[in-house]
Design an enzyme around this catalytic site. Sequence first.
Site, short mmCIF file in Angstrom:
data_model
loop_
_atom_site.label_atom_id
_atom_site.label_comp_id
_atom_site.label_asym_id
_atom_site.label_seq_id
_atom_site.Cartn_x
_atom_site.Cartn_y
_atom_site.Cartn_z
N TYR A 299 77.20 65.45 56.87
CA TYR A 299 77.18 65.86 58.27
C TYR A 299 77.42 64.63 59.14
O TYR A 299 76.88 63.55 58.86
CB TYR A 299 75.83 66.48 58.64
N ASP B 239 71.86 68.21 67.64
CA ASP B 239 72.80 67.41 66.85
C ASP B 239 74.13 67.22 67.57
O ASP B 239 74.85 66.25 67.34
CB ASP B 239 73.06 68.07 65.49
N HIS C 242 78.50 65.06 63.13
CA HIS C 242 78.19 65.38 64.52
C HIS C 242 78.61 64.22 65.44
O HIS C 242 77.79 63.61 66.11
CB HIS C 242 76.70 65.67 64.69
N GLU D 270 80.12 69.93 59.02
CA GLU D 270 79.98 70.91 60.09
C GLU D 270 81.29 71.42 60.66
O GLU D 270 81.29 72.37 61.44
CB GLU D 270 79.10 70.37 61.22
N ARG E 52 65.84 65.42 52.50
CA ARG E 52 66.90 66.04 51.71
C ARG E 52 67.68 64.98 50.94
O ARG E 52 67.55 63.77 51.17
CB ARG E 52 67.85 66.82 52.63
N LYS F 108 72.72 63.50 56.07
CA LYS F 108 72.80 63.18 57.50
C LYS F 108 73.84 62.09 57.75
O LYS F 108 74.28 61.39 56.85
CB LYS F 108 71.43 62.73 58.01
#
Length: 371
Positions: free
Chosen positions: A94, A270, A96, A118, A15, A75
């Site tokens: 993101y 995740d 996490h 998120e 991505r 990510k």
Amino acid sequence: MRIGCPKEIKNHEYRVGLTPESARELAVNGHEVWIESGAGLGIGATDEEYRAARATIVDGPDPIFADCEMVVKVKEPQAVERAKLREGQLLYTYLHLAPDPEQTADLVKSGVTAIAYETVTGPDGLLPLLKPMSQVAGRMSIQAGAAALQKEHGGRGVLLGGVPGVMPGKVVVIGGGVVGFNAAQMAVGLGGQVSILDRNPEVLDKVGTFFENRASTRFSNRSNLHEAVAEADLVIGAVLIPGAAAPKLITREMLSDMKPGAVLVDVAIDQGGCFETSKATTHADPTYIVDNIVHYCVANMPGAVARTSTYALNNVTLPHALRMARDGWKEAMRRDPHLAEGLNIHAGGVTYQAVAEELGYDHVPVSSVIG
């Protein structure tokens, strides 16, 4: 504002943070967009397409991390990327953080301002920047689980939909949220015998009404969970506590009561995973076996369908990027408290309470940062 998008370097992550169309939207609104050469190849977007969208192509990630005010990724930054982040820079991706103390420590040390997709909320209390990837991961979990059930992958050799005269596979979905709902849709569509467990009666009512007699629902308590897992061919872990580590719902002891060759797919990996025996895997080596049970715990599942995932993600992340670039992130958060929920790290402090509690940091309220 100068906005940069580096190429993703996580294992088999294809991505990209900005599509050419998103780059154009930022550029026509007066912002300077830098794209690392080759960043979009995983979704079929060439450097020429980005240039046509008025973006500047740069060689390697260093110019982006050194000179861009906002870095847009997909990510969480890897260790080599975290070393390049600097004080006052805005990281939008993101993260996490709760199950990742090393990343959190590096981001705190860097002084960066980090906004996590998120944890950004919506007016309905849901998580709109997480939702499209949850939809993708939920649907992919059934594909991945069905493949893992094949004998050559260590599975039971069960076809989820069965054939005339042979019973279909039993699928247990733990969690009836976005991931679980989409997993159940796929499993039902393939002809599996599906059970959905959740602790929220409203969720059970919603999914029960939708699926009618095509899937069964059960309240998720220890006894029901243990019984359902013991009967299952495929178990999908789809639980989420926003920003916090996932609870360990399936213990190693329970594995001994499962059918040899059954499959666990942990979509919560995740956030640390919801099975006691879970550990993050990659698309290059997605499964492992513990006590005769196949585990699939790929931490970036949507990366395998990069084009679909990238465009779905950009649809929801771009509007916030435009507002932060136009107004500045503090003003954008003052105007939009839902965006403010995305602030996890700022200037050496942890601003998301669940992360601070999980990892032992003092919590810095977002209100004290944005005024």
